[in-house]
Design a protein around this motif. Structure first.
Motif, PDB file in Angstrom:
ATOM      1  N   MET A   1      99.058  20.535   7.538  1.00  0.00           N
ATOM      2  CA  MET A   1      98.365  21.414   6.588  1.00  0.00           C
ATOM      3  C   MET A   1      98.843  22.852   6.764  1.00  0.00           C
ATOM      4  SD  MET A   1      94.297  22.321   6.305  1.00  0.00           S
ATOM      5  CE  MET A   1      93.838  20.669   5.767  1.00  0.00           C
ATOM      6  N   PRO A   2      99.164  23.536   5.681  1.00  0.00           N
ATOM      7  CA  PRO A   2      99.596  24.940   5.815  1.00  0.00           C
ATOM      8  C   PRO A   2      98.465  25.814   6.322  1.00  0.00           C
ATOM      9  CG  PRO A   2      99.230  24.375   3.510  1.00  0.00           C
ATOM     10  CD  PRO A   2      99.141  23.085   4.282  1.00  0.00           C
ATOM     11  N   GLN A   3      98.845  26.876   7.034  1.00  0.00           N
ATOM     12  CA  GLN A   3      97.876  27.822   7.550  1.00  0.00           C
ATOM     13  C   GLN A   3      97.902  29.090   6.704  1.00  0.00           C
ATOM     14  OE1 GLN A   3      95.715  27.317  10.399  1.00  0.00           O
ATOM     15  NE2 GLN A   3      96.371  25.259   9.834  1.00  0.00           N
ATOM     16  N   PHE A   4      96.714  29.603   6.387  1.00  0.00           N
ATOM     17  CA  PHE A   4      96.603  30.809   5.585  1.00  0.00           C
ATOM     18  C   PHE A   4      95.906  31.897   6.390  1.00  0.00           C
ATOM     19  CE2 PHE A   4      96.353  27.206   2.612  1.00  0.00           C
ATOM     20  CZ  PHE A   4      97.454  27.473   1.822  1.00  0.00           C
ATOM     21  N   ALA A   5      96.325  33.125   6.165  1.00  0.00           N
ATOM     22  CA  ALA A   5      95.696  34.265   6.827  1.00  0.00           C
ATOM     23  C   ALA A   5      94.627  34.852   5.917  1.00  0.00           C
ATOM     24  CB  ALA A   5      96.739  35.325   7.174  1.00  0.00           C
ATOM     25  N   SER A   6      93.499  35.219   6.500  1.00  0.00           N
ATOM     26  CA  SER A   6      92.466  35.898   5.724  1.00  0.00           C
ATOM     27  C   SER A   6      92.970  37.283   5.315  1.00  0.00           C
ATOM     28  CB  SER A   6      91.187  36.043   6.553  1.00  0.00           C
ATOM     29  OG  SER A   6      90.675  34.779   6.912  1.00  0.00           O
ATOM     30  N   PRO A   7      92.512  37.805   4.194  1.00  0.00           N
ATOM     31  CA  PRO A   7      92.943  39.142   3.775  1.00  0.00           C
ATOM     32  C   PRO A   7      92.617  40.184   4.841  1.00  0.00           C
ATOM     33  CG  PRO A   7      91.784  38.027   1.996  1.00  0.00           C
ATOM     34  CD  PRO A   7      91.587  37.182   3.225  1.00  0.00           C
ATOM     35  N   THR A   8      93.523  41.129   5.025  1.00  0.00           N
ATOM     36  CA  THR A   8      93.302  42.186   6.001  1.00  0.00           C
ATOM     37  C   THR A   8      92.398  43.264   5.410  1.00  0.00           C
ATOM     38  OG1 THR A   8      95.194  43.495   5.266  1.00  0.00           O
ATOM     39  CG2 THR A   8      95.604  41.785   6.923  1.00  0.00           C
ATOM     40  N   ARG A   9      91.930  44.142   6.266  1.00  0.00           N
ATOM     41  CA  ARG A   9      91.080  45.246   5.818  1.00  0.00           C
ATOM     42  C   ARG A   9      91.829  46.125   4.821  1.00  0.00           C
ATOM     43  NH1 ARG A   9      88.115  48.770  10.336  1.00  0.00           N
ATOM     44  NH2 ARG A   9      87.262  46.679  10.694  1.00  0.00           N
ATOM     45  N   ASP A  10      93.103  46.380   5.086  1.00  0.00           N
ATOM     46  CA  ASP A  10      93.895  47.207   4.169  1.00  0.00           C
ATOM     47  C   ASP A  10      94.072  46.518   2.823  1.00  0.00           C
ATOM     48  OD1 ASP A  10      94.135  49.197   6.046  1.00  0.00           O
ATOM     49  OD2 ASP A  10      96.113  48.565   6.747  1.00  0.00           O
ATOM     50  N   GLU A  11      94.279  45.224   2.838  1.00  0.00           N
ATOM     51  CA  GLU A  11      94.422  44.476   1.591  1.00  0.00           C
ATOM     52  C   GLU A  11      93.123  44.480   0.795  1.00  0.00           C
ATOM     53  OE1 GLU A  11      97.848  41.238   2.950  1.00  0.00           O
ATOM     54  OE2 GLU A  11      95.717  40.802   3.286  1.00  0.00           O
ATOM     55  N   LEU A  12      92.005  44.329   1.484  1.00  0.00           N
ATOM     56  CA  LEU A  12      90.710  44.345   0.805  1.00  0.00           C
ATOM     57  C   LEU A  12      90.455  45.703   0.151  1.00  0.00           C
ATOM     58  CD1 LEU A  12      88.445  42.508   3.409  1.00  0.00           C
ATOM     59  CD2 LEU A  12      89.315  41.585   1.263  1.00  0.00           C
ATOM     60  N   ALA A  13      90.866  46.754   0.825  1.00  0.00           N
ATOM     61  CA  ALA A  13      90.600  48.108   0.324  1.00  0.00           C
ATOM     62  C   ALA A  13      91.299  48.378  -0.998  1.00  0.00           C
ATOM     63  CB  ALA A  13      91.023  49.142   1.363  1.00  0.00           C
ATOM     64  N   LEU A  14      92.362  47.643  -1.303  1.00  0.00           N
ATOM     65  CA  LEU A  14      93.120  47.863  -2.541  1.00  0.00           C
ATOM     66  C   LEU A  14      92.489  47.162  -3.744  1.00  0.00           C
ATOM     67  CD1 LEU A  14      96.741  47.397  -1.146  1.00  0.00           C
ATOM     68  CD2 LEU A  14      95.578  49.557  -1.664  1.00  0.00           C
ATOM     69  N   LEU A  15      91.542  46.284  -3.501  1.00  0.00           N
ATOM     70  CA  LEU A  15      90.970  45.490  -4.593  1.00  0.00           C
ATOM     71  C   LEU A  15      89.848  46.228  -5.309  1.00  0.00           C
ATOM     72  CD1 LEU A  15      90.738  42.023  -2.780  1.00  0.00           C
ATOM     73  CD2 LEU A  15      92.573  42.861  -4.277  1.00  0.00           C
ATOM     74  N   GLU A  16      89.680  45.902  -6.582  1.00  0.00           N
ATOM     75  CA  GLU A  16      88.549  46.429  -7.343  1.00  0.00           C
ATOM     76  C   GLU A  16      87.261  45.776  -6.849  1.00  0.00           C
ATOM     77  OE1 GLU A  16      88.426  48.804  -9.728  1.00  0.00           O
ATOM     78  OE2 GLU A  16      90.527  49.189  -9.229  1.00  0.00           O
ATOM     79  N   PRO A  17      86.143  46.492  -6.858  1.00  0.00           N
ATOM     80  CA  PRO A  17      84.882  45.917  -6.375  1.00  0.00           C
ATOM     81  C   PRO A  17      84.394  44.766  -7.264  1.00  0.00           C
ATOM     82  CG  PRO A  17      84.753  48.320  -6.472  1.00  0.00           C
ATOM     83  CD  PRO A  17      86.008  47.924  -7.192  1.00  0.00           C
ATOM     84  N   LEU A  18      83.752  43.808  -6.643  1.00  0.00           N
ATOM     85  CA  LEU A  18      83.082  42.735  -7.370  1.00  0.00           C
ATOM     86  C   LEU A  18      81.769  43.266  -7.926  1.00  0.00           C
ATOM     87  CD1 LEU A  18      83.034  39.560  -7.907  1.00  0.00           C
ATOM     88  CD2 LEU A  18      81.518  39.460  -5.915  1.00  0.00           C
ATOM     89  N   ASP A  19      81.507  42.973  -9.193  1.00  0.00           N
ATOM     90  CA  ASP A  19      80.207  43.333  -9.753  1.00  0.00           C
ATOM     91  C   ASP A  19      79.105  42.650  -8.947  1.00  0.00           C
ATOM     92  OD1 ASP A  19      81.327  44.883 -11.718  1.00  0.00           O
ATOM     93  OD2 ASP A  19      81.367  43.264 -13.205  1.00  0.00           O
ATOM     94  N   ARG A  20      77.978  43.350  -8.786  1.00  0.00           N
ATOM     95  CA  ARG A  20      76.888  42.806  -7.969  1.00  0.00           C
ATOM     96  C   ARG A  20      75.602  42.695  -8.776  1.00  0.00           C
ATOM     97  NH1 ARG A  20      76.203  46.302  -2.713  1.00  0.00           N
ATOM     98  NH2 ARG A  20      76.046  47.959  -4.241  1.00  0.00           N
ATOM     99  N   LEU A  21      74.654  41.947  -8.229  1.00  0.00           N
ATOM    100  CA  LEU A  21      73.328  41.910  -8.820  1.00  0.00           C
ATOM    101  C   LEU A  21      72.674  43.277  -8.695  1.00  0.00           C
ATOM    102  CD1 LEU A  21      71.710  38.579  -7.520  1.00  0.00           C
ATOM    103  CD2 LEU A  21      72.748  39.000  -9.756  1.00  0.00           C
TER     104      LEU A  21
END
Length: 202
Positions: free
Chosen positions: A1-21
């Motif tokens: 099974m391939p191994q995947f890395a979780s997104p890094t803090r720097d990668e997360l910081a580049l994303l647009e925020p998820l709309d919230r309740l």
């Protein structure tokens, strides 16, 4: 099974925020009447996002008296239960014990321990979504932030101030309600996006 890395803090910081309740979609449950009404709405659900909050501990060997708050969520609304009232505790316990409701969340081992001690029940049919992602090749616990990034290409906002706030307060702040509700809601969003049983690819 391939191994995947979780997104890094720097990668997360580049994303647009998820709309919230927002507050309009968050229900505070603090009285017996509110608990009974919540039971009518939630007891027929097949799945609910699930999380808990506890007053932080600050000293070594200090034992948490939590959980002080239990939150459950559908895809469009969340219920934040305070546990001062005996009926609120009973309704939460019944929902957590209900075999027909899948309770979904992230990193729930500690929640189980506190619930057993505080409510005297064993949560049933609980799915820790970290385990789902682990089976898909994510070696480390991905957590809600990582899962939201992988599935929605969005950044899940979490307030550090709310995380360490006093969840034992009888009067929760608006920021606490939003924080608690969205933790459970995001888990439900992830669960829904995976499909159940989830497909092999993420």
């Amino acid at each position: 099974m391939p191994q995947f890395a979780s997104p890094t803090r720097d990668e997360l910081a580049l994303l647009e925020p998820l709309d919230r309740l927002g507050l309009a979609d968050i229900v505070l449950v603090a009285t017996a009447a509110q608990a009974d009404h919540a039971w009518k709405l939630l007891s027929s659900c097949s799945a609910l996002g699930f999380d808990t909050e506890s007053k932080p501990t600050f000293f070594r060997d200090q034992v948490s008296e939590g959980p002080h708050v239990v939150q459950l969520s559908t895809l469009d609304r969340a219920w934040v239960f305070q546990l001062f009232d005996v009926r609120c505790r009973a309704i939460v316990a019944a929902l957590l014990e209900a075999e027909h409701i899948t309770k979904v969340g992230f990193g729930l081992a500690g929640d189980h321990t506190q619930i057993r001690r505080t409510l005297g029940v064993e949560p049933r049919n609980v799915l820790d979504l970290n385990g789902v992602f682990r089976k898909k090749g994510y070696a480390k616990e991905i957590g809600v932030r990582g899962a939201v990034a992988v599935l929605f290409n969005r950044r899940f906002l979490k307030s550090k101030k709310a995380t360490t706030s006093n969840w034992a307060n009888r009067q929760l702040s608006e920021s606490q309600l939003v924080y608690a509700a969205n933790d459970a809601w995001a888990a439900m969003r992830v669960f829904d996006a995976l499909g159940w049983p989830p497909s092999q690819g993420v």
